[in-house]
Design a protein around this motif. Structure first.
Motif, PDB file in Angstrom:
ATOM      1  N   ALA A 321      -1.796   0.698  -4.880  1.00  0.00           N
ATOM      2  CA  ALA A 321      -2.279   1.492  -3.753  1.00  0.00           C
ATOM      3  C   ALA A 321      -2.956   0.608  -2.717  1.00  0.00           C
ATOM      4  N   THR A 322      -3.703  -0.376  -3.153  1.00  0.00           N
ATOM      5  CA  THR A 322      -4.358  -1.313  -2.240  1.00  0.00           C
ATOM      6  C   THR A 322      -3.326  -2.063  -1.413  1.00  0.00           C
ATOM      7  N   SER A 323      -2.293  -2.562  -2.094  1.00  0.00           N
ATOM      8  CA  SER A 323      -1.242  -3.313  -1.423  1.00  0.00           C
ATOM      9  C   SER A 323      -0.447  -2.437  -0.457  1.00  0.00           C
ATOM     10  N   THR A 324      -0.111  -1.229  -0.898  1.00  0.00           N
ATOM     11  CA  THR A 324       0.688  -0.329  -0.064  1.00  0.00           C
ATOM     12  C   THR A 324      -0.088   0.136   1.161  1.00  0.00           C
ATOM     13  N   ALA A 325      -1.369   0.466   0.969  1.00  0.00           N
ATOM     14  CA  ALA A 325      -2.187   0.897   2.100  1.00  0.00           C
ATOM     15  C   ALA A 325      -2.329  -0.224   3.122  1.00  0.00           C
ATOM     16  N   LYS A 326      -2.493  -1.445   2.643  1.00  0.00           N
ATOM     17  CA  LYS A 326      -2.594  -2.594   3.550  1.00  0.00           C
ATOM     18  C   LYS A 326      -1.324  -2.725   4.374  1.00  0.00           C
ATOM     19  N   LEU A 327      -0.165  -2.597   3.714  1.00  0.00           N
ATOM     20  CA  LEU A 327       1.112  -2.688   4.420  1.00  0.00           C
ATOM     21  C   LEU A 327       1.250  -1.555   5.438  1.00  0.00           C
ATOM     22  N   ALA A 328       0.902  -0.343   5.016  1.00  0.00           N
ATOM     23  CA  ALA A 328       1.073   0.827   5.881  1.00  0.00           C
ATOM     24  C   ALA A 328       0.236   0.728   7.150  1.00  0.00           C
ATOM     25  N   VAL A 329      -1.012   0.350   6.999  1.00  0.00           N
ATOM     26  CA  VAL A 329      -1.875   0.298   8.188  1.00  0.00           C
ATOM     27  C   VAL A 329      -1.535  -0.889   9.080  1.00  0.00           C
ATOM     28  N   SER A 330      -1.118  -1.984   8.473  1.00  0.00           N
ATOM     29  CA  SER A 330      -0.723  -3.147   9.280  1.00  0.00           C
ATOM     30  C   SER A 330       0.522  -2.825  10.091  1.00  0.00           C
ATOM     31  N   GLU A 331       1.504  -2.230   9.443  1.00  0.00           N
ATOM     32  CA  GLU A 331       2.721  -1.843  10.147  1.00  0.00           C
ATOM     33  C   GLU A 331       2.414  -0.788  11.207  1.00  0.00           C
ATOM     34  N   GLY A 332       1.536   0.128  10.868  1.00  0.00           N
ATOM     35  CA  GLY A 332       1.179   1.183  11.808  1.00  0.00           C
ATOM     36  C   GLY A 332       0.568   0.645  13.082  1.00  0.00           C
ATOM     37  N   VAL A 333      -0.407  -0.251  12.934  1.00  0.00           N
ATOM     38  CA  VAL A 333      -1.066  -0.831  14.103  1.00  0.00           C
ATOM     39  C   VAL A 333      -0.073  -1.668  14.915  1.00  0.00           C
ATOM     40  N   GLN A 334       0.746  -2.453  14.222  1.00  0.00           N
ATOM     41  CA  GLN A 334       1.702  -3.308  14.933  1.00  0.00           C
ATOM     42  C   GLN A 334       2.748  -2.487  15.684  1.00  0.00           C
ATOM     43  N   MET A 335       3.256  -1.438  15.048  1.00  0.00           N
ATOM     44  CA  MET A 335       4.310  -0.650  15.704  1.00  0.00           C
ATOM     45  C   MET A 335       3.758   0.252  16.804  1.00  0.00           C
ATOM     46  N   HIS A 336       2.449   0.459  16.806  1.00  0.00           N
ATOM     47  CA  HIS A 336       1.831   1.144  17.942  1.00  0.00           C
ATOM     48  C   HIS A 336       1.666   0.189  19.123  1.00  0.00           C
ATOM     49  N   GLY A 337       1.772  -1.114  18.848  1.00  0.00           N
ATOM     50  CA  GLY A 337       1.585  -2.094  19.907  1.00  0.00           C
ATOM     51  C   GLY A 337       0.108  -2.325  20.181  1.00  0.00           C
ATOM     52  N   GLY A 338      -0.211  -2.815  21.358  1.00  0.00           N
ATOM     53  CA  GLY A 338      -1.591  -3.154  21.700  1.00  0.00           C
ATOM     54  C   GLY A 338      -2.551  -1.990  21.591  1.00  0.00           C
ATOM     55  N   ILE A 339      -2.077  -0.759  21.892  1.00  0.00           N
ATOM     56  CA  ILE A 339      -2.978   0.392  21.839  1.00  0.00           C
ATOM     57  C   ILE A 339      -3.424   0.702  20.412  1.00  0.00           C
ATOM     58  N   GLY A 340      -2.695   0.151  19.432  1.00  0.00           N
ATOM     59  CA  GLY A 340      -3.071   0.388  18.042  1.00  0.00           C
ATOM     60  C   GLY A 340      -4.407  -0.221  17.680  1.00  0.00           C
ATOM     61  N   MET A 341      -4.867  -1.171  18.474  1.00  0.00           N
ATOM     62  CA  MET A 341      -6.143  -1.830  18.215  1.00  0.00           C
ATOM     63  C   MET A 341      -7.296  -1.166  18.949  1.00  0.00           C
ATOM     64  N   THR A 342      -7.006  -0.145  19.747  1.00  0.00           N
ATOM     65  CA  THR A 342      -8.064   0.506  20.513  1.00  0.00           C
ATOM     66  C   THR A 342      -8.672   1.665  19.739  1.00  0.00           C
ATOM     67  N   ASP A 343      -9.907   1.996  20.070  1.00  0.00           N
ATOM     68  CA  ASP A 343     -10.597   3.099  19.410  1.00  0.00           C
ATOM     69  C   ASP A 343     -10.047   4.451  19.842  1.00  0.00           C
ATOM     70  N   GLU A 344      -9.317   4.447  20.930  1.00  0.00           N
ATOM     71  CA  GLU A 344      -8.776   5.694  21.457  1.00  0.00           C
ATOM     72  C   GLU A 344      -7.736   6.305  20.526  1.00  0.00           C
ATOM     73  N   TYR A 345      -7.012   5.451  19.812  1.00  0.00           N
ATOM     74  CA  TYR A 345      -5.954   5.918  18.908  1.00  0.00           C
ATOM     75  C   TYR A 345      -6.453   5.933  17.468  1.00  0.00           C
ATOM     76  N   ASP A 346      -6.089   6.989  16.754  1.00  0.00           N
ATOM     77  CA  ASP A 346      -6.610   7.185  15.396  1.00  0.00           C
ATOM     78  C   ASP A 346      -6.045   6.212  14.369  1.00  0.00           C
ATOM     79  N   ILE A 347      -4.928   5.553  14.669  1.00  0.00           N
ATOM     80  CA  ILE A 347      -4.305   4.688  13.659  1.00  0.00           C
ATOM     81  C   ILE A 347      -5.264   3.601  13.178  1.00  0.00           C
ATOM     82  N   GLY A 348      -6.152   3.133  14.063  1.00  0.00           N
ATOM     83  CA  GLY A 348      -7.110   2.108  13.666  1.00  0.00           C
ATOM     84  C   GLY A 348      -8.078   2.568  12.599  1.00  0.00           C
ATOM     85  N   PHE A 349      -8.374   3.875  12.566  1.00  0.00           N
ATOM     86  CA  PHE A 349      -9.272   4.407  11.541  1.00  0.00           C
ATOM     87  C   PHE A 349      -8.660   4.282  10.144  1.00  0.00           C
TER      88      PHE A 349
END
Length: 377
Positions: A321-349
């Motif tokens: 679960a630790t490994s999968t969650a790490k992959l999921a959130v990393s892919e999520g932020v990357q595929m959102h592009g630059g906005i994935g790193m902003t507080d405005e978008y929930d993916i960073g949470f």
């Protein structure tokens, strides 16, 4: 459609939990908690208690629902999907599992209060940067007919808001030894205890707890003197399985949000989800989530059917679960592009929660070592 991993009752529980949390605790609720500087929404916790969630592992004789660890895992998965903050794992999983094995009148009373949602618990066990129960150095010095606790605990999840604490202390031996540890159940506001909030990236309740000459008695002991690891073992493994389930939910929530974004965001005149490279990455992530779901379900089943043999299943689930969650959130932020790193978008949470959950009750390395030890590698 019913999953092959679940019974009909479990599917009904998941559907009920999903529907409730979607309305009562959307991902945006985390922002509200953060803005109000609160650990969790007390109204949400009351509703969870009224639905029987707080007593999911409490025996029916003490007023609980006694639905089992697999059911607790399903609830944790659904909470992870929306990042719902509550004292559920610390109280209804870890503490309830430890107390139900204590078999004392006081423990039974506490279980009733947990089922009612009347009290919350925190597990005060870590003293260094990593999870290592046997490294406990906090002392419980003999004082008359009782003991005096002196030392510090760090990274105590729900430690700032909990009503009671389960404290692992050393009554004998030296740090690093399994024997000589004793588990105490005490009020969080007992004289000599001070709590300092420890900010974490996921905006949850964590605290450093200092105990300076805290008086305790034999009545405060859970289990046997000098055998505290045995007293907390089931609670720890139940908690590890629950955190693993929550991380699986975090992965699923991040995946759903990312796929939704891929279907909406346009680039070069077409949705970015139409690009094969991103499709391959999403498909790989889906496969990892499905495999991890099997490990999570298995851990819950083993805890229900053969709790004394659950170490392997639980550690495998937490590591995956630790490994999968790490992959999921990393892919999520990357595929959102630059906005994935902003507080405005929930993916960073989701990334922040995955990072903290990875450390709680043992990181990937700790659980990989547990699996290796059981397999005698």
């Amino acid at each position: 459609m019913q999953s092959l991993l679940e019974t009909e009752d479990e599917t009904l529980l998941r559907d009920s939990a999903r529907g409730f949390l979607k309305d009562a605790s959307p991902v945006g609720g985390l922002r509200e908690n953060r803005e109000k500087s609160r650990a969790y929404d007390p109204g949400l916790w009351r509703e969870m208690a009224q639905m029987g969630w707080s007593g999911v592992l409490v025996p029916e004789t003490e007023g609980g629902a006694d639905m089992g660890h697999r059911a607790a895992g399903i609830l944790c998965e659904e909470m992870g999907t929306v990042l719902a903050a509550s004292p559920f794992i610390s109280t209804s999983v870890v503490a309830a599992s430890a107390l139900r094995n204590a078999a004392t009148d006081r423990a039974r009373h506490s279980l009733t209060q947990i089922a009612e949602g009347a009290i919350t618990y925190a597990l005060a066990i870590d003293e260094s940067a990593k999870f290592a129960p046997t490294a406990t150095a906090l002392t419980a010095a003999k004082a008359g007919n009782g003991f005096t606790l002196t030392g510090r605990k760090g990274f105590v999840a729900d430690g700032g808001s909990a009503d009671r604490l389960l404290v692992l202390a050393r009554t004998g031996g030296a740090p690093g030894e399994a024997r000589g540890l004793t588990l105490f159940d005490i009020e969080a506001d007992r004289a000599g205890i001070s709590r300092t909030a420890t900010p974490t990236v996921d905006s949850r309740d964590h605290a450093r707890i200092d105990l300076m000459g805290v008086s305790v008695t034999g009545d405060d002991i859970i289990g046997e003197l000098d055998n505290g690891l045995a007293a907390i073992r089931h609670g720890l493994e139940a908690g590890q399985a629950a955190v693993a389930a929550e991380l699986a939910g975090v992965a699923g929530g991040a995946y759903a949000m990312t796929v939704g974004y891929l279907k909406e965001r346009k680039q070069f005149g077409r949705t970015i989800g139409a690009f094969q490279a991103l499709q391959h990455r999403a498909a790989h992530l889906w496969s990892e989530i499905e495999v991890t779901a099997s490990a999570i379900a298995n851990a819950g089943r083993v805890l229900d059917e053969a709790p004394d043999q659950a170490t392997m299943a639980v550690s495998l689930a937490k590591a995956r679960a630790t490994s999968t969650a790490k992959l999921a959130v990393s892919e999520g932020v990357q595929m959102h592009g630059g906005i994935g790193m902003t507080d405005e978008y929930d993916i960073g949470f989701f990334m922040k929660r995955a990072r903290v959950g990875a450390e709680w009750l043992g990181d990937y390395g700790y659980h990989a070592a547990q699996v290796a030890a059981v397999r005698e590698f």
